[in-house]
Design an enzyme around this catalytic site. Structure first.
Site, PDB file in Angstrom:
ATOM      1  N   LYS A   1       0.833  -1.219   0.000  1.00 47.13           N
ATOM      2  CA  LYS A   1       0.000   0.000   0.000  1.00 47.13           C
ATOM      3  C   LYS A   1       0.862   1.261   0.000  1.00 47.13           C
ATOM      4  O   LYS A   1       0.617   2.169  -0.777  1.00 47.13           O
ATOM      5  CB  LYS A   1      -0.853   0.107   1.280  1.00 47.13           C
ATOM      6  CG  LYS A   1      -1.820  -0.991   1.541  1.00 47.13           C
ATOM      7  CD  LYS A   1      -2.683  -0.657   2.764  1.00 47.13           C
ATOM      8  CE  LYS A   1      -1.935  -0.463   4.063  1.00 47.13           C
ATOM      9  NZ  LYS A   1      -1.333  -1.632   4.677  1.00 47.13           N
TER      10      LYS A   1
ATOM     11  N   ARG B   1      -8.665   1.723   9.991  1.00 49.80           N
ATOM     12  CA  ARG B   1      -8.140   0.399  10.351  1.00 49.80           C
ATOM     13  C   ARG B   1      -9.202  -0.445  11.041  1.00 49.80           C
ATOM     14  O   ARG B   1      -8.953  -1.587  11.388  1.00 49.80           O
ATOM     15  CB  ARG B   1      -6.997   0.546  11.345  1.00 49.80           C
ATOM     16  CG  ARG B   1      -5.580   0.784  10.830  1.00 49.80           C
ATOM     17  CD  ARG B   1      -4.861  -0.357  10.318  1.00 49.80           C
ATOM     18  NE  ARG B   1      -3.476  -0.597  10.593  1.00 49.80           N
ATOM     19  CZ  ARG B   1      -2.416   0.016  10.087  1.00 49.80           C
ATOM     20  NH1 ARG B   1      -2.518   1.054   9.327  1.00 49.80           N
ATOM     21  NH2 ARG B   1      -1.204  -0.423  10.347  1.00 49.80           N
TER      22      ARG B   1
ATOM     23  N   ARG C   1      12.656  -5.381   5.086  1.00 46.44           N
ATOM     24  CA  ARG C   1      12.642  -4.008   4.566  1.00 46.44           C
ATOM     25  C   ARG C   1      13.391  -3.026   5.461  1.00 46.44           C
ATOM     26  O   ARG C   1      13.464  -3.191   6.670  1.00 46.44           O
ATOM     27  CB  ARG C   1      11.213  -3.554   4.259  1.00 46.44           C
ATOM     28  CG  ARG C   1      10.323  -3.331   5.440  1.00 46.44           C
ATOM     29  CD  ARG C   1       8.887  -3.041   4.980  1.00 46.44           C
ATOM     30  NE  ARG C   1       8.039  -2.760   6.130  1.00 46.44           N
ATOM     31  CZ  ARG C   1       6.743  -2.551   6.067  1.00 46.44           C
ATOM     32  NH1 ARG C   1       6.101  -2.607   4.904  1.00 46.44           N
ATOM     33  NH2 ARG C   1       6.044  -2.292   7.155  1.00 46.44           N
TER      34      ARG C   1
ATOM     35  N   ARG D   1      12.252  -0.332  10.899  1.00 42.68           N
ATOM     36  CA  ARG D   1      11.185  -0.068  11.864  1.00 42.68           C
ATOM     37  C   ARG D   1      11.249  -1.078  12.998  1.00 42.68           C
ATOM     38  O   ARG D   1      11.485  -2.262  12.766  1.00 42.68           O
ATOM     39  CB  ARG D   1       9.826  -0.159  11.160  1.00 42.68           C
ATOM     40  CG  ARG D   1       9.500   1.069  10.368  1.00 42.68           C
ATOM     41  CD  ARG D   1       8.288   0.891   9.501  1.00 42.68           C
ATOM     42  NE  ARG D   1       7.123   0.321  10.180  1.00 42.68           N
ATOM     43  CZ  ARG D   1       5.936   0.181   9.603  1.00 42.68           C
ATOM     44  NH1 ARG D   1       5.753   0.581   8.351  1.00 42.68           N
ATOM     45  NH2 ARG D   1       4.930  -0.347  10.253  1.00 42.68           N
TER      46      ARG D   1
ATOM     47  N   ARG E   1       0.341  -8.172  13.945  1.00 48.52           N
ATOM     48  CA  ARG E   1      -0.300  -7.154  13.084  1.00 48.52           C
ATOM     49  C   ARG E   1      -1.241  -7.813  12.079  1.00 48.52           C
ATOM     50  O   ARG E   1      -2.287  -7.257  11.729  1.00 48.52           O
ATOM     51  CB  ARG E   1       0.774  -6.315  12.376  1.00 48.52           C
ATOM     52  CG  ARG E   1       1.353  -5.238  13.303  1.00 48.52           C
ATOM     53  CD  ARG E   1       2.775  -4.878  12.968  1.00 48.52           C
ATOM     54  NE  ARG E   1       2.945  -4.167  11.728  1.00 48.52           N
ATOM     55  CZ  ARG E   1       4.120  -4.068  11.089  1.00 48.52           C
ATOM     56  NH1 ARG E   1       5.206  -4.654  11.569  1.00 48.52           N
ATOM     57  NH2 ARG E   1       4.206  -3.393   9.975  1.00 48.52           N
TER      58      ARG E   1
HETATM   59  P1  AMP Z   1       1.722   1.152   9.318  1.00 45.34           P
HETATM   60  O1  AMP Z   1       2.851   2.089   9.020  1.00 45.34           O
HETATM   61  O2  AMP Z   1       0.468   1.501   8.570  1.00 45.34           O
HETATM   62  O3  AMP Z   1       2.113  -0.290   9.184  1.00 45.34           O
HETATM   63  O4  AMP Z   1       1.362   1.373  10.866  1.00 45.34           O
HETATM   64  C1  AMP Z   1       2.286   1.082  11.892  1.00 45.34           C
HETATM   65  C2  AMP Z   1       1.563   1.029  13.230  1.00 45.34           C
HETATM   66  O5  AMP Z   1       0.990   2.308  13.531  1.00 45.34           O
HETATM   67  C3  AMP Z   1       0.390   0.061  13.305  1.00 45.34           C
HETATM   68  O6  AMP Z   1       0.798  -1.264  13.576  1.00 45.34           O
HETATM   69  C4  AMP Z   1      -0.418   0.660  14.457  1.00 45.34           C
HETATM   70  O7  AMP Z   1       0.181   0.398  15.711  1.00 45.34           O
HETATM   71  C5  AMP Z   1      -0.266   2.159  14.181  1.00 45.34           C
HETATM   72  N1  AMP Z   1      -1.332   2.673  13.276  1.00 45.34           N
HETATM   73  C6  AMP Z   1      -1.176   3.129  12.000  1.00 45.34           C
HETATM   74  N2  AMP Z   1      -2.347   3.520  11.485  1.00 45.34           N
HETATM   75  C7  AMP Z   1      -3.272   3.290  12.450  1.00 45.34           C
HETATM   76  C8  AMP Z   1      -4.683   3.465  12.517  1.00 45.34           C
HETATM   77  N3  AMP Z   1      -5.386   3.951  11.472  1.00 45.34           N
HETATM   78  N4  AMP Z   1      -5.305   3.126  13.669  1.00 45.34           N
HETATM   79  C9  AMP Z   1      -4.627   2.649  14.733  1.00 45.34           C
HETATM   80  N5  AMP Z   1      -3.308   2.447  14.737  1.00 45.34           N
HETATM   81  C10 AMP Z   1      -2.618   2.761  13.610  1.00 45.34           C
END
Ligand code: AMP
Length: 216
Positions: free
Chosen positions: A13, A88, A127, A161, A172
């Site tokens: 994404k 989410r 990554r 990360r 996740r």
């Molecule tokens: P991502 O970069 O999208 O993989 O997000 C990394 C982490 O940020 C996720 O595993 C959540 O802990 C938090 N996070 C990101 N977007 C959201 C969201 N819309 N709602 C809740 N937590 C989020």
């Protein structure tokens, strides 16, 4: 153009959103990235967020919805935006519906990128990115052309990360299937929902998404 991407962590994404950001000149709104910036600020809230994110849990809806509500008011979102990582769960999707209704705007496309679970752990644990410009790389699929040198900005520091480890990825994924996957039903009958095979290579996924976006 207002686009929403759905898909498991590691589905691509973020990669596709950043391609579209450049092509269409509309901002990529990544809630994960916004949270990581807050963590980097070093505040007490940042530390709390870091703990939640490292575990692979979701940050509270209030924080996320407030963050997005403030972000889409900005000037650069007036011609559109790409939602990457938000909503989410169903509560966030309903907040988004209300937010857009109040502004009298609507999403144009909701695109799900589908990837086999088996591929995800390898994709995510390999990554890393340039610590200076954020360019993304992968241990097996996309190494810097010159060892230890970013292709985009020539910097030599890279970062990974904290949540890109196998334990967090598995959690996740569980969170995705329990809380985020129900959004597919939420959007499926809206007439703007598309599903793309994210197992193909990046260029093919990009061109399939371009076809969806060009199809009014
Ligand atoms: P991502 O970069 O999208 O993989 O997000 C990394 C982490 O940020 C996720 O595993 C959540 O802990 C938090 N996070 C990101 N977007 C959201 C969201 N819309 N709602 C809740 N937590 C989020």
């Amino acid at each position: 153009m207002k686009i929403l991407f759905l898909g498991t962590p590691g589905s691509g994404k973020g990669t596709q959103a950043s391609i579209i950001e450049k092509k269409f000149n509309i901002p990529q709104l990544s809630t994960g990235e916004m949270l990581r910036e807050c963590v980097a600020g070093g505040s007490e809230l940042g530390q709390t967020l870091q703990n939640i994110m490292t575990a692979g849990d979701l940050v509270s809806d209030d924080i996320i919805v407030a963050m997005i509500a403030e972000r889409i008011e900005k000037e650069d979102c007036q011609n559109g935006f790409i939602l990457d990582g938000f909503p989410r769960n169903i509560a966030q999707a309903k907040s988004l519906d209300t937010m857009l209704d109040e502004k009298n705007i609507a999403l144009d496309k909701v695109i799900e990128i589908k990837v086999d679970d088996k591929a995800i752990v390898e994709r995510i644990t390999g990554r890393f990115s340039c610590a200076k410009c954020g360019e993304g790389y992968h241990d097996s699929f996309k190494k810097p052309q010159k060892e230890n040198t970013c292709d985009a900005c020539q910097a030599s520091e890279f970062s990974r990360r904290k949540d890109d480890n196998e334990e967090s990825v598995r959690h996740r994924l569980e969170v995705y299937y329990n809380q985020t996957a129900p959004l597919i039903e939420h959007y499926k009958n809206t007439g703007i929902f598309y599903s793309i095979d994210g197992m193909k290579n990046i260029d093919i996924v990009e061109s399939e998404i371009a076809t969806v976006l060009n199809n009014e």
